[in-house]
Design a protein around this motif. Structure first.
Motif, PDB file in Angstrom:
ATOM      1  N   VAL A  31     -78.570  61.887   7.232  1.00 24.77           N
ATOM      2  CA  VAL A  31     -78.436  61.616   5.797  1.00 24.77           C
ATOM      3  C   VAL A  31     -79.709  62.020   5.063  1.00 24.77           C
ATOM      4  O   VAL A  31     -79.657  62.590   3.962  1.00 24.77           O
ATOM      5  N   ALA A  32     -80.860  61.760   5.661  1.00 22.67           N
ATOM      6  CA  ALA A  32     -82.124  62.138   5.030  1.00 22.67           C
ATOM      7  C   ALA A  32     -82.204  63.646   4.824  1.00 22.67           C
ATOM      8  O   ALA A  32     -82.683  64.116   3.781  1.00 22.67           O
ATOM      9  N   LEU A  51     -76.624  53.522   0.200  1.00 24.30           N
ATOM     10  CA  LEU A  51     -76.773  54.063  -1.148  1.00 24.30           C
ATOM     11  C   LEU A  51     -77.089  55.552  -1.117  1.00 24.30           C
ATOM     12  O   LEU A  51     -76.604  56.315  -1.958  1.00 24.30           O
ATOM     13  N   LEU A  52     -77.887  55.989  -0.163  1.00 30.67           N
ATOM     14  CA  LEU A  52     -78.203  57.415  -0.066  1.00 30.67           C
ATOM     15  C   LEU A  52     -76.961  58.234   0.275  1.00 30.67           C
ATOM     16  O   LEU A  52     -76.769  59.347  -0.233  1.00 30.67           O
ATOM     17  N   GLY A  53     -76.096  57.699   1.148  1.00 31.86           N
ATOM     18  CA  GLY A  53     -74.841  58.386   1.427  1.00 31.86           C
ATOM     19  C   GLY A  53     -73.987  58.517   0.180  1.00 31.86           C
ATOM     20  O   GLY A  53     -73.387  59.571  -0.089  1.00 31.86           O
ATOM     21  N   ALA A  54     -73.922  57.442  -0.626  1.00 34.44           N
ATOM     22  CA  ALA A  54     -73.172  57.490  -1.887  1.00 34.44           C
ATOM     23  C   ALA A  54     -73.803  58.488  -2.852  1.00 34.44           C
ATOM     24  O   ALA A  54     -73.090  59.178  -3.602  1.00 34.44           O
ATOM     25  N   LEU A  55     -75.126  58.575  -2.828  1.00 34.59           N
ATOM     26  CA  LEU A  55     -75.825  59.542  -3.678  1.00 34.59           C
ATOM     27  C   LEU A  55     -75.439  60.971  -3.319  1.00 34.59           C
ATOM     28  O   LEU A  55     -75.177  61.809  -4.194  1.00 34.59           O
ATOM     29  N   VAL A  56     -75.383  61.271  -2.022  1.00 34.04           N
ATOM     30  CA  VAL A  56     -74.966  62.603  -1.575  1.00 34.04           C
ATOM     31  C   VAL A  56     -73.558  62.907  -2.076  1.00 34.04           C
ATOM     32  O   VAL A  56     -73.285  63.997  -2.604  1.00 34.04           O
ATOM     33  N   GLU A  57     -72.655  61.956  -1.942  1.00 33.82           N
ATOM     34  CA  GLU A  57     -71.283  62.182  -2.383  1.00 33.82           C
ATOM     35  C   GLU A  57     -71.208  62.431  -3.879  1.00 33.82           C
ATOM     36  O   GLU A  57     -70.471  63.311  -4.344  1.00 33.82           O
ATOM     37  N   ARG A  58     -71.972  61.660  -4.663  1.00 29.54           N
ATOM     38  CA  ARG A  58     -71.944  61.824  -6.115  1.00 29.54           C
ATOM     39  C   ARG A  58     -72.448  63.214  -6.525  1.00 29.54           C
ATOM     40  O   ARG A  58     -71.843  63.873  -7.374  1.00 29.54           O
TER      41      ARG A  58
END
Length: 277
Positions: free
Chosen positions: A64-65, A153-160
């Motif tokens: 994810v990073a 939250l970072l995973g959701a950020l990538v999706e957005r």
């Protein structure tokens, strides 16, 4: 050398016994490739091989990073951005992307409610469901405090920022396929290790079914193989410009904050647990 192989096998056997693990695999990567592999199992006649998937837990966070750093390379975000700039429904809008990556946003270590790794993600359908009444437990940016919900939250950020595409699909397209990691998946695919929990006071293995953890999957749901993880280790050491710029790979290795060290409570609105300068 034969004595090196014997020493590695001894270390593997000792690690399995001390960790009371149903099975264990190990490898040595040198010069970008695996030069030794070994395996141990508690089940007679069932020694795993290099193409058997295991759930890799928090190693998922490194993938994810890399996705987040790719977004930085493309100019779609800055590490100093507050996550609320990109995620409208986050309960911690002021936490920066860099702080989430480095576990320095002061967020809770675990989700509210039952243990997220052993329960379905349907129990936490919205980002606000990942946190309790106090999502931030420590002052932001002052020290390292591990947070699983932070990586959700970072995973959701990538999706957005990838137009709503699931983060696991983005990972496949942008990272796994270029690196030839075809056996790294969000859900287990045969052959894979069964899920077992070892009883804490007896040598009894209890079945532990895999759960789809939903929003928490970016914190630890990927499954992979020894061969794929050797490729991943080689990438993190040597890089690959098709996946990530060399400068971003260097940034990922750079320490961000000191460890959190509790001393005495600091007066104020957030319970810091105390900090040493």
């Amino acid at each position: 050398m034969p004595q090196t192989r014997r020493a590695l096998l001894r270390r593997l056997a000792g690690g399995q016994a001390e960790g009371r693990a149903p099975s264990m695999m190990g490898a040595v990567v040198r010069g970008g490739r695996a030069v030794w592999t070994g395996a141990r199992s508690s089940v007679d006649g069932e020694v795993p091989h290099a193409d058997v998937q295991y759930r890799i837990g928090s190693l998922t966070k490194t993938f994810v990073a890399v996705l987040v750093m790719r977004l930085r390379d493309e100019g779609l975000l800055r590490l100093a951005d507050p996550v609320g700039k990109h995620l409208e429904d986050t309960p911690v809008p002021d936490a920066t992307v860099a702080q989430l990556l480095a576990h320095s946003a002061g967020l809770a270590a675990e989700t509210a409610g039952p243990w997220w790794e052993r329960t379905p993600g349907t129990l936490r359908p919205e980002p606000a469901d990942l946190f309790g009444e106090r999502p931030q437990r420590l002052p932001a940016g002052r020290g390292h405090h591990y947070s699983n919900p932070g990586y959700a939250l970072l995973g959701a950020l990538v999706e957005r920022l990838r137009g709503g595409a699931p983060w696991s699909e983005v990972l496949r397209r942008e990272v796994l396929d270029p690196l030839g990691m075809g056996r790294t998946t969000l859900q287990p695919e045969m052959p894979h290790a069964g899920g077992w929990a070892v009883h804490p006071w007896a040598d009894v293995m209890l079945p532990e079914p895999a759960q789809d953890t939903g929003l928490m999957a970016p914190a630890g749901q990927l499954w992979s193989t020894l061969e794929d993880l050797c490729r991943w280790a080689a990438f993190l050491l040597r890089g690959d410009e098709r996946v990530l710029s060399a400068s971003s790979l260097i940034d990922m290795r750079r320490p961000a904050v000191p460890p959190y060290e509790p001393t005495a409570p600091v007066p104020g609105g957030v319970d810091s647990g105390g900090w040493r300068p």
